[in-house]
Design an enzyme around this catalytic site. Structure first.
Site, PDB file in Angstrom:
ATOM      1  N   CYS A 189       0.838  -1.191   0.073  1.00 29.63           N
ATOM      2  CA  CYS A 189       0.162  -0.041  -0.169  1.00 29.63           C
ATOM      3  C   CYS A 189       1.003   1.225   0.261  1.00 29.63           C
ATOM      4  O   CYS A 189       1.610   1.264   0.893  1.00 29.63           O
ATOM      5  CB  CYS A 189      -0.841  -0.009   1.149  1.00 29.63           C
ATOM      6  N   CYS A 214      -0.693   3.344  -6.655  1.00 31.15           N
ATOM      7  CA  CYS A 214      -1.681   2.760  -5.683  1.00 31.15           C
ATOM      8  C   CYS A 214      -1.752   1.296  -6.203  1.00 31.15           C
ATOM      9  O   CYS A 214      -2.055   0.935  -7.407  1.00 31.15           O
ATOM     10  CB  CYS A 214      -3.135   3.493  -5.594  1.00 31.15           C
TER      11      CYS A 214
END
Length: 265
Positions: A75, A192
Site C-alpha cells: 500500500c 496505488c
C-alpha cells in the site's frame, strides 16, 4: 530463515493482491497470509496521524498471531507514512511500496511523466521528495484520484463500473499535444496497488498509448532477495485471507489466481 517462509502481505483493501500475485510467482515455496484492513478502508479518508495510530499497533497484533518471516506493505499510502515507525517498533523485515518515479523518469522519452495515486499519496512530502531526487529533468504531473481505488475494489467484487467513471479519474494523467508523441505524456506511474486491477481497462480508455509502471515486479524481486534462496518447491497450502472487519469475502474464485492457484484456508 526456513526453506518454506511465511510472508504476510498487508494492504488497506484488495489492491495489494496485485503485489501478492508477483511475490507468489517469485516465491512459490512460501506460505502466504494476506491481510486487508477493510475496517479502515480507504486510508485516503483518514489523516496521517490516524493511519499511523491504526497500522502500527495492528501490525504488532498480526506479527504475534502469524509470526511471518517477512512483511510486505502493499500500500503506497501506508508505506509512505508508517514504514519508519514499523521498522523502529518491530525486528521483522519490511518491504514497502512507493511510487516508482525513479524508473519512470529514467525511461521516459518525452520527459513527461504522470503519477496516478490517491490524493494522500500525491500530496505527501515523501512523493515530492522522490520527484526532487529522481525526476532527472522530467515534467512530472501528480494526479490525485479520489475514487479509482474504490472503483477497482468494486470491480473485483463483481460490480459493474462504467468506462466514464474510470476515464474521469484517468484523464488528468494525459498532458500535452495528443498529435505529437514527443510532446505528451508517455509514462504513467500506478502509485496505488489497486490500480493494476483495472489495467486492461486503463489501457483501453487511454487517449494515447503510454507505458504503465507497476512496482509489483520490483517488490517481488526485493522480497526474494531478502529471503534468500528457496526450496525450489511449490507450497500448495498456507494461503490465508483475513479481513479486519471479519466479514466473509465470498470472492474465492476471483482470488485464487492471485494466490498462485492455492485454495484459501
Amino acid at each position: 530463515m526456513t526453506n518454506s517462509p511465511t510472508i504476510l502481505v498487508f494492504d488497506s483493501g484488495l489492491g495489494g493482491l496485485t503485489v501478492l500475485r508477483e511475490v507468489v510467482a517469485a516465491r512459490p515455496d512460501a506460505h502466504y497470509v494476506y491481510v486487508a484492513d477493510d475496517a479502515f478502508f480507504p486510508y485516503g479518508h483518514h489523516t496521517e496521524d490516524e493511519i499511523i495510530a491504526r497500522v502500527v499497533p495492528l501490525m504488532g497484533e498480526l506479527l504475534e498471531t502469524h509470526d511471518p518471516d517477512l512483511v510486505v506493505i502493499a500500500c503506497n499510502t501506508a508505506s509512505t507514512l508508517v514504514m519508519s515507525h514499523l521498522r523502529a517498533a518491530y525486528s521483522v523485515p519490511f518491504v514497502g511500496t512507493v511510487p516508482a518515479i525513479k524508473p519512470a523518469c529514467a525511461q521516459s522519452k518525452s520527459r513527461r511523466v504522470s503519477v496516478l495515486g490517491t490524493k494522500g499519496t500525491v500530496k505527501r512530502e515523501y512523493t515530492r521528495a522522490l520527484i526532487r531526487d529522481f525526476a532527472q529533468g522530467c515534467e512530472v504531473t501528480l494526479v490525485g484520484s479520489p475514487e479509482l481505488a474504490s472503483l477497482a475494489e468494486a470491480a473485483l467484487g463483481g460490480d459493474t463500473i462504467s468506462d466514464g467513471d474510470i476515464l474521469a479519474e484517468l484523464a488528468p494523467c494525459f498532458v500535452g499535444d495528443p498529435q505529437d508523441a514527443g510532446a505528451r505524456t508517455d509514462t504513467v506511474v500506478l502509485a496505488c496497488t489497486h490500480y493494476p486491477l483495472l489495467l486492461d481497462r486503463l489501457k483501453r480508455l487511454a487517449p494515447w498509448p503510454v507505458d504503465w509502471i507497476d512496482p509489483a515486479p520490483a517488490i517481488a524481486r526485493r522480497v526474494s532477495d531478502l529471503l534468500g534462496s528457496g526450496s525450489g518447491g511449490v507450497a500448495q497450502s498456507g494461503a490465508e485471507m483475513i479481513f479486519t472487519s471479519n466479514r466473509v469475502h465470498g470472492l474465492g474464485p476471483a482470488l485464487t489466481p492471485f494466490f498462485g492457484g492455492r485454495v484459501l484456508a
